[in-house]
Design a protein around this motif. Sequence first.
Motif, mmCIF file in Angstrom:
data_model
loop_
_atom_site.group_PDB
_atom_site.id
_atom_site.type_symbol
_atom_site.label_atom_id
_atom_site.label_comp_id
_atom_site.label_asym_id
_atom_site.label_seq_id
_atom_site.Cartn_x
_atom_site.Cartn_y
_atom_site.Cartn_z
ATOM 1 N N MET A 158 3.776 -8.584 -2.030
ATOM 2 C CA MET A 158 2.513 -8.504 -1.484
ATOM 3 C C MET A 158 2.511 -9.148 -0.184
ATOM 4 O O MET A 158 3.080 -10.247 0.324
ATOM 5 N N GLY A 159 2.286 -8.229 0.976
ATOM 6 C CA GLY A 159 2.553 -8.645 2.367
ATOM 7 C C GLY A 159 1.074 -8.805 2.947
ATOM 8 O O GLY A 159 0.101 -8.794 2.443
ATOM 9 N N LYS A 196 3.795 -10.701 12.264
ATOM 10 C CA LYS A 196 5.166 -9.880 12.710
ATOM 11 C C LYS A 196 5.846 -10.299 11.858
ATOM 12 O O LYS A 196 6.922 -9.309 11.578
ATOM 13 N N ALA A 197 6.156 -11.179 11.332
ATOM 14 C CA ALA A 197 7.177 -11.529 10.281
ATOM 15 C C ALA A 197 6.841 -10.889 8.969
ATOM 16 O O ALA A 197 8.052 -10.160 8.260
ATOM 17 N N GLN A 198 5.595 -10.713 8.371
ATOM 18 C CA GLN A 198 5.394 -9.724 7.198
ATOM 19 C C GLN A 198 5.792 -8.394 7.790
ATOM 20 O O GLN A 198 6.234 -7.586 6.957
ATOM 21 N N LEU A 199 5.607 -7.901 8.931
ATOM 22 C CA LEU A 199 5.957 -6.386 9.259
ATOM 23 C C LEU A 199 7.299 -6.183 9.145
ATOM 24 O O LEU A 199 7.929 -5.331 8.975
ATOM 25 N N LEU A 200 8.106 -7.226 9.617
ATOM 26 C CA LEU A 200 9.620 -7.310 9.742
ATOM 27 C C LEU A 200 10.189 -7.063 8.225
ATOM 28 O O LEU A 200 11.049 -6.257 8.004
ATOM 29 N N ALA A 201 9.432 -7.620 7.312
ATOM 30 C CA ALA A 201 9.940 -7.493 5.839
ATOM 31 C C ALA A 201 9.513 -6.018 5.561
ATOM 32 O O ALA A 201 10.468 -5.212 4.855
ATOM 33 N N TYR A 212 5.244 -2.255 -1.318
ATOM 34 C CA TYR A 212 4.560 -3.425 -0.518
ATOM 35 C C TYR A 212 3.181 -3.021 -0.579
ATOM 36 O O TYR A 212 2.683 -2.182 -0.391
ATOM 37 N N VAL A 213 2.399 -4.244 -1.046
ATOM 38 C CA VAL A 213 0.880 -4.155 -1.056
ATOM 39 C C VAL A 213 0.359 -5.137 0.080
ATOM 40 O O VAL A 213 0.361 -6.166 0.059
ATOM 41 N N SER A 214 -0.695 -4.387 0.626
ATOM 42 C CA SER A 214 -1.389 -5.082 1.847
ATOM 43 C C SER A 214 -2.684 -5.210 1.539
ATOM 44 O O SER A 214 -3.270 -4.283 1.021
ATOM 45 N N PRO A 215 -3.318 -6.330 1.590
ATOM 46 C CA PRO A 215 -4.671 -6.527 1.490
ATOM 47 C C PRO A 215 -5.329 -6.298 2.733
ATOM 48 O O PRO A 215 -4.774 -5.808 3.818
ATOM 49 N N PRO A 216 -6.670 -6.179 2.562
ATOM 50 C CA PRO A 216 -7.464 -5.998 4.067
ATOM 51 C C PRO A 216 -7.071 -6.980 4.992
ATOM 52 O O PRO A 216 -6.801 -7.998 4.823
#
Length: 216
Positions: A104-105, A133-138, A155-159
């Motif tokens: 969950m990112g 930015k740190a989540q995007l690195l993952a 990888y699951v992104s919320p709104p």
Amino acid sequence: MSEIVVFGANGRAGQRIVKEALNRGHSVKAVVRYPDAAVDVDPRAILVKGDATIASSVGEHVSSTDAVVLAIGSYSVTPWLKAAKTVVGVLSTHPTPRPRLLHMGGGASLLAPDGGTIMDGAHFPPQYLENAKAQLLALDWYRANARDAGVNWTYVSPPPVHFAPGERRGTYRTALDTPVVDSEGVAVLSYEDLAVAIVDEIESPKYMNKRFTAGY
């Protein structure tokens, strides 16, 4: 019935993922760093102490599971990439079929209409930029490395903005890298229905080795 390990089980998302999975009959191991403080974790789960950034801890808890969910949060910007590398590294040593990994990112890395990311927009709150930015690195690391390691990831992104605890509707729509917006152009979802989407993905995989997002 699946055996599911949830790291970050005491967070707002983790609690709801644990509950959703348990309500569907799955067995859940809820991994937290401080079990004594995990008073809101569903008591039906197996509550254990662990840390997704420490290989020995991950190895202890994922030896006989079907899916691993990373729902960790932090006030620093370091854990997501480290956790991704650690969990993939441990899972890659398992015999096949290996457990699936669902991360969950963040939603700020979703794409805006101009093709840039949400976090690149002029009005993105600066206090959230480093975490975004740190989540995007993952996410970038998963895309470049996880499949070659033999680990199936999602990888699951919320709104990116309108995401909060609320009602469980049990319905949602999905997309890959752009926010799912309603009739007014707003991307919105409750934590409860993101948990529904994550458990749905565990039960019926649609986004193997991809990122997806959800909204109403």
